[in-house]
Design a protein around this motif. Structure first.
Motif, PDB file in Angstrom:
ATOM      1  N   ILE A  78       0.861  -1.177   0.000  1.00  0.00           N
ATOM      2  CA  ILE A  78       0.000   0.000   0.000  1.00  0.00           C
ATOM      3  C   ILE A  78       0.897   1.226   0.000  1.00  0.00           C
ATOM      4  CG2 ILE A  78      -1.613   1.324   1.428  1.00  0.00           C
ATOM      5  CD1 ILE A  78      -3.030  -1.292   1.975  1.00  0.00           C
ATOM      6  N   VAL A  79       0.735   2.072  -1.006  1.00  0.00           N
ATOM      7  CA  VAL A  79       1.724   3.117  -1.241  1.00  0.00           C
ATOM      8  C   VAL A  79       1.175   4.527  -1.056  1.00  0.00           C
ATOM      9  CG1 VAL A  79       3.052   1.671  -2.794  1.00  0.00           C
ATOM     10  CG2 VAL A  79       1.265   3.109  -3.718  1.00  0.00           C
ATOM     11  N   LEU A 116      -1.876   7.273   1.088  1.00  0.00           N
ATOM     12  CA  LEU A 116      -2.346   7.519   2.446  1.00  0.00           C
ATOM     13  C   LEU A 116      -3.859   7.357   2.607  1.00  0.00           C
ATOM     14  CD1 LEU A 116      -0.086  10.632   2.939  1.00  0.00           C
ATOM     15  CD2 LEU A 116       0.237   8.441   4.063  1.00  0.00           C
ATOM     16  N   ARG A 117      -4.567   7.152   1.506  1.00  0.00           N
ATOM     17  CA  ARG A 117      -6.017   7.015   1.645  1.00  0.00           C
ATOM     18  C   ARG A 117      -6.538   5.947   0.695  1.00  0.00           C
ATOM     19  NH1 ARG A 117      -9.021  12.533   0.888  1.00  0.00           N
ATOM     20  NH2 ARG A 117      -9.645  11.555  -1.059  1.00  0.00           N
ATOM     21  N   ASP A 161      -9.193   5.476  -1.306  1.00  0.00           N
ATOM     22  CA  ASP A 161      -9.574   5.771  -2.691  1.00  0.00           C
ATOM     23  C   ASP A 161      -8.363   6.127  -3.549  1.00  0.00           C
ATOM     24  OD1 ASP A 161      -9.286   8.053  -1.171  1.00  0.00           O
ATOM     25  OD2 ASP A 161     -10.751   9.215  -2.301  1.00  0.00           O
ATOM     26  N   ARG A 162      -7.396   6.797  -2.931  1.00  0.00           N
ATOM     27  CA  ARG A 162      -6.191   7.151  -3.678  1.00  0.00           C
ATOM     28  C   ARG A 162      -5.369   5.911  -4.005  1.00  0.00           C
ATOM     29  NH1 ARG A 162      -3.058  11.974  -2.347  1.00  0.00           N
ATOM     30  NH2 ARG A 162      -4.547  13.533  -2.916  1.00  0.00           N
ATOM     31  N   GLU A 163      -5.407   4.953  -3.092  1.00  0.00           N
ATOM     32  CA  GLU A 163      -4.671   3.718  -3.311  1.00  0.00           C
ATOM     33  C   GLU A 163      -5.226   2.996  -4.536  1.00  0.00           C
ATOM     34  OE1 GLU A 163      -2.027   2.813  -1.785  1.00  0.00           O
ATOM     35  OE2 GLU A 163      -1.842   0.890  -2.831  1.00  0.00           O
ATOM     36  N   PHE A 208      -4.229   4.758  -7.727  1.00  0.00           N
ATOM     37  CA  PHE A 208      -2.799   4.907  -8.018  1.00  0.00           C
ATOM     38  C   PHE A 208      -2.339   4.276  -9.338  1.00  0.00           C
ATOM     39  CE2 PHE A 208       1.689   3.770  -7.495  1.00  0.00           C
ATOM     40  CZ  PHE A 208       2.219   5.016  -7.220  1.00  0.00           C
ATOM     41  N   ARG A 233     -13.863   3.878   1.863  1.00  0.00           N
ATOM     42  CA  ARG A 233     -13.435   4.734   0.761  1.00  0.00           C
ATOM     43  C   ARG A 233     -12.500   5.885   1.143  1.00  0.00           C
ATOM     44  NH1 ARG A 233     -17.201   6.891  -4.115  1.00  0.00           N
ATOM     45  NH2 ARG A 233     -15.636   8.156  -5.148  1.00  0.00           N
ATOM     46  N   TYR A 234     -12.841   6.627   2.177  1.00  0.00           N
ATOM     47  CA  TYR A 234     -12.019   7.805   2.521  1.00  0.00           C
ATOM     48  C   TYR A 234     -11.141   7.567   3.750  1.00  0.00           C
ATOM     49  CZ  TYR A 234     -15.062  10.033  -0.841  1.00  0.00           C
ATOM     50  OH  TYR A 234     -15.743  10.336  -1.984  1.00  0.00           O
ATOM     51  N   ASN A 240      -3.230   4.002   6.853  1.00  0.00           N
ATOM     52  CA  ASN A 240      -2.466   3.635   8.053  1.00  0.00           C
ATOM     53  C   ASN A 240      -3.344   3.103   9.169  1.00  0.00           C
ATOM     54  OD1 ASN A 240      -0.005   4.369   7.019  1.00  0.00           O
ATOM     55  ND2 ASN A 240      -0.173   6.479   7.721  1.00  0.00           N
ATOM     56  N   LYS A 267      -6.567  -3.960   4.984  1.00  0.00           N
ATOM     57  CA  LYS A 267      -5.477  -3.572   4.078  1.00  0.00           C
ATOM     58  C   LYS A 267      -5.388  -4.545   2.914  1.00  0.00           C
ATOM     59  CE  LYS A 267      -2.356  -1.103   7.118  1.00  0.00           C
ATOM     60  NZ  LYS A 267      -1.456  -1.313   8.236  1.00  0.00           N
ATOM     61  N   SER A 309      -7.185  -2.491  -5.293  1.00  0.00           N
ATOM     62  CA  SER A 309      -6.351  -1.648  -6.150  1.00  0.00           C
ATOM     63  C   SER A 309      -5.886  -2.431  -7.375  1.00  0.00           C
ATOM     64  CB  SER A 309      -5.169  -1.094  -5.362  1.00  0.00           C
ATOM     65  OG  SER A 309      -4.247  -2.111  -5.101  1.00  0.00           O
ATOM     66  N   ILE A 321       5.400   8.576   0.397  1.00  0.00           N
ATOM     67  CA  ILE A 321       5.860   7.249   0.816  1.00  0.00           C
ATOM     68  C   ILE A 321       6.494   7.319   2.203  1.00  0.00           C
ATOM     69  CG2 ILE A 321       7.844   5.722   0.395  1.00  0.00           C
ATOM     70  CD1 ILE A 321       5.471   4.735  -0.970  1.00  0.00           C
ATOM     71  N   ARG A 374       3.834   7.480   4.632  1.00  0.00           N
ATOM     72  CA  ARG A 374       3.133   6.204   4.682  1.00  0.00           C
ATOM     73  C   ARG A 374       3.909   5.206   5.550  1.00  0.00           C
ATOM     74  NH1 ARG A 374       1.459   2.271   5.528  1.00  0.00           N
ATOM     75  NH2 ARG A 374       0.863   0.477   4.274  1.00  0.00           N
ATOM     76  N   TYR A 411      -6.191  11.733  -9.958  1.00  0.00           N
ATOM     77  CA  TYR A 411      -7.554  11.439  -9.540  1.00  0.00           C
ATOM     78  C   TYR A 411      -8.079  12.542  -8.631  1.00  0.00           C
ATOM     79  CZ  TYR A 411     -10.605   9.539  -5.874  1.00  0.00           C
ATOM     80  OH  TYR A 411     -11.575   9.362  -4.929  1.00  0.00           O
TER      81      TYR A 411
END
Ligand SMILES: Nc1ncnc2c1ncn2[C@@H]1O[C@H](COP(=O)(O)OP(=O)(O)OP(=O)(O)O)[C@@H](O)[C@H]1O
Ligand SMILES: [Mg+2]
Lengths: 287, 254
Positions: free
Chosen positions: A111-112, A114-115, A117-119, A122, A151-152, A156, A163, A170, B141, B144, B215
Motif C-alpha cells: 500500500i503506497v 495515504l487514503r 480511494d487514492r490507493e 494509483f 473509501r475515505y 495507516n 489492508k 487496487s 511514501i 506512509r 484522480y
C-alpha cells in the motif's frame, strides 16, 4: 472416434490464459534454480491453488505470471511464458498489469498511498486513465468487495484484513483477467482469511481467473478447480483438489491435508472424498 | 515551569475538519507564505502586531484558538526569557519584543498550515508546484512508512527485551552500543520492506508514463478567492506600513 474429434474441437475454444512452457529460472547470485522445467497451463475461469513447502518456488512461479520475472528480478530464464498469447519477455510489467494483477503477502508493503480511494486510483493514474474513469472504477471495486465504507479512510489506520482487501481492490481496478495472490492470508486472522477466500470465489464466479499460493487448504481447496503441489522448484502433483488432497503421497511433499480429509479417513468415508464439512456430513449420513 | 509538551501542543494535529482545512491546498500554502513573509519584511513592531492580528481570522477558521492560547500560556516563561536574553544583547526593549512576536507569528502560521493540511494534500501541492512526481511521491511514501517502521522498532525492542536484553542501561557510550541489536534488525527489515515496495510499485505501473493523470481534484471555491484576495491585501498593507509608518513614528524607527 467422432467423440474425440469433438473433444479436441471444444478444447480449441477453452481459452488458455497462461501457458508456462519449460521454464527454468535461477535468481542472480544463486546456484540452484528456483524453478526447474515447469510446465503449466491455466485456462480462463480457472481457480488454481498453488501449495508446497516454504522455498518450493510458489512466489517465483507467481512472479512469472506478470513479468516480474524476468523484468524486475534478474537471473537466468529458460523456456517461455505466454499470457493471453503474449510472451512475457516481450511485454513490460506495466502492460501486463492490465492482464494479470498480483497481490502480495504483506499488505503493509504494497500500500503506497495515504487514503483508500487514492490507493485504488494509483495504478490507473500511472497508466494515464482519465479522472472520470478512475472514479467509476473506484466505486465499482469498492462495491464488488463490499468495502464502500473504507473509501475515505487513511490506509495507516486499517486492520490487516482491511489492508489486504484494499490491496486486492487496487489490483482489480486495473480490470485484470487474472488475479494472482501470494499467500494473501498469511498475516491475517481466521475471520479475515475466510473473507478473502470467499471474495476470491465471488470474483472467480464472475469470470476472473484466480491463482492463489496458500497453505490454508481448508479454506481455499473447496473453491479451487485445480491444484498444484510444488517441491524444490518442480511441480510434483497436479490435479483437482479433491483428487490430490486424498493422495497419500501428498505428505511426502510436506503438504498437510485439511482437517475434513483427516476426519473422513477416521470415519471411513474417504472414498466419497469430501472437501467441506457439509460434504463430510452428507457422506456420513449416506453411510 | 517549562512544559515542552503543552508548548508543542500548537502543532498537534487533531485531523478535524474545519473551514480552513477544506480550502484548496494552494490557497492554504499561499496564506502560509504570506504570513511567513510579512514578519520578515521589517523588524518593526507594527508589522509584527499587524501580522499577528491579521492571522486571527485564520486561527478561527482552523478551530485552533484553544490550542494556540494553551500553547502560548505554557510558553509564557520561555517567551519572557527570550525577551530578556534579547534585551541583554541589544539594549532595545521594543526591538526585543518585536523579535519574539515575529517568532510567534511565524510559528502560528506554520502551525495553522501544518495542522489544517492533510499530508496527502502537501504531496499534491508539491506536484502542483511542478515538482517532479517522483519527488512529491517520495514525500508521501515517507509519511506512509513512518508509522510502519515505528511499529517495527517497537516490535524489535519488545522482542529483544523479552530475551532479557536491556537497552536503557549504563552510561552514554554504553547505551549507544546497546542500540546496535535494535538497529541491525531494523535495517534488515527496512531493506526488505523497501524491496517489496519496489516490487509492488512495479506491478502498479509506477513511472511508466509521463502522461500520469490525477484522480484528486481540488475545487477553487468562492472562499478560496476571498482568502487569496485577503492574503494579497495583507501583503500590500504590510508593504504600505513599512514604507509609511517610519515617518509617522520616527521614535520607533529601528
Ligand atoms: N529474490 C531472490 N533472490 C535469490 N533467491 C531467491 C529470491 N527469492 C527466492 N529465492 C530462492 O528461490 C527459491 C524459491 O523461493 P520462493 O520464494 O519462490 O519459495 P516459496 O514457495 O514462495 O516460499 P515461501 O512459502 O517461504 O514464500 C528458494 O530457494 C529461495 O531461497
Ligand atoms: Mg513465497
Amino acid at each position: 472416434m467422432g467423440g474425440i474429434i469433438i473433444f479436441f474441437d471444444i478444447m480449441k475454444y477453452v481459452r488458455k490464459m497462461i501457458e508456462i512452457e519449460g521454464v527454468t529460472f535461477t535468481y542472480e547470485g544463486s546456484s540452484k534454480p528456483a524453478l526447474s522445467d515447469v510446465n503449466l497451463r491455466i485456462e480462463e475461469g480457472d481457480f488454481l491453488l498453488v501449495t508446497g513447502l516454504s522455498g518450493s518456488g510458489k512466489s517465483t512461479l507467481l512472479r512469472l505470471l506478470n513479468g516480474l520475472i524476468p523484468h524486475f528480478y534478474r537471473g537466468k530464464m529458460e523456456g517461455r511464458v505466454l499470457v493471453d498469447g503474449i510472451d512475457t519477455r516481450e511485454a513490460s510489467v506495466a502492460s501486463l498489469s492490465k492482464k494479470v494483477g498480483l497481490v502480495f503477502q504483506n499488505p503493509d508493503n504494497q500500500i503506497v498511498t495515504l487514503r483508500v480511494d487514492r490507493e485504488i486510483a494509483f495504478g490507473l493514474e500511472n497508466l494515464g486513465f482519465p479522472r472520470e474513469e478512475i472514479v467509476r472504477r473506484i466505486e465499482e471495486v469498492l462495491k464488488k468487495l463490499r468495502i464502500e465504507h473504507l473509501r475515505y479512510r487513511p490506509t495507516n489506520e486499517l486492520s490487516g484484513g482491511e489492508k489486504q482487501l484494499v490491496a486486492i481492490a487496487s489490483v482489480l481496478a486495473m480490470r485484470p483477467k487474472i488475479i494472482a495472490l501470494d499467500e494473501p492470508t498469511s498475516e491475517l486472522d481466521p475471520f479475515s482469511s475466510a473473507r478473502i477466500a470467499y471474495i476470491l470465489d465471488i470474483l472467480n464466479r464472475e469470470g476472473i481467473t484466480v491463482v492463489v499460493a496458500e497453505h490454508k487448504l481448508d479454506l481455499f481447496s473447496p473453491f479451487a478447480n485445480k491444484m498444484i503441489v510444488m517441491a524444490n522448484g518442480h511441480i510434483v502433483e497436479q490435479g483437482s483438489p479433491r483428487e490430490l488432497l486424498y493422495k497419500k503421497e501428498l505428505m511426502i511433499h510436506g503438504v498437510r491435508p485439511p482437517s475434513v480429509v483427516k476426519l473422513s479417513y477416521e470415519y471411513g468415508v474417504s472414498e466419497n472424498k469430501p472437501l467441506t464439512l457439509g460434504e463430510l456430513l452428507v457422506a456420513l449420513r449416506g453411510r | 515551569m517549562i512544559d515542552p509538551l503543552s508548548m508543542l501542543e500548537i502543532f498537534r494535529s487533531y485531523g478535524r475538519e474545519s473551514t480552513y482545512s477544506k480550502l484548496n491546498p494552494v490557497t492554504k500554502f499561499f496564506l502560509f507564505v504570506v504570513f511567513i513573509i510579512i514578519p520578515l519584511i521589517s523588524p518593526s513592531i507594527f508589522i509584527q502586531i499587524f501580522s499577528l492580528l491579521m492571522q486571527i481570522p485564520l486561527i478561527i477558521m482552523s478551530h485552533s484558538t484553544n490550542r494556540i492560547t494553551r500553547s502560548l500560556r505554557a510558553s509564557t516563561f520561555f517567551i519572557i526569557i527570550l525577551i530578556i536574553l534579547n534585551y541583554l544583547t541589544t539594549f532595545n526593549i521594543i526591538f526585543s519584543i518585536s523579535m519574539v512576536l515575529r517568532l510567534i507569528g511565524m510559528i502560528i502560521a506554520s502551525a495553522i498550515f501544518m495542522t489544517g493540511t492533510d499530508p496527502a494534500e502537501i504531496g499534491d501541492l508539491l506536484s502542483k508546484l511542478r515538482i517532479p512526481f517522483q519527488i512529491s511521491f517520495s514525500f508521501v511514501i515517507a509519511l506512509r512508512f513512518i508509522p510502519v517502521l515505528a511499529d517495527d522498532v517497537m516490535m524489535i525492542i519488545t522482542s529483544q527485551a523479552s530475551r532479557g536484553y536491556e537497552i536503557e542501561k549504563g552510561g552514554f557510550l554504553e547505551r549507544v552500543k546497546r542500540m546496535i541489536p535494535i538497529l541491525i534488525p531494523m535495517i534488515i527489515i527496512a531493506i526488505r520492506r523497501g524491496h517489496q515496495l519496489a516490487e509492488a510499485l512495479e506491478t502498479k505501473a509506477f513511472g511508466v508514463s509521463d502522461k500520469r493523470t490525477s484522480y484528486m481534484r481540488y475545487r477553487v471555491n468562492l472562499l478560496d478567492l476571498l482568502m487569496v484576495s485577503y492574503g494579497l491585501l495583507i501583503l500590500i498593507a504590510g508593504l504600505l506600513i513599512v514604507t509609511t509608518h517610519l515617518e509617522i513614528f520616527p521614535l520607533l524607527q529601528l
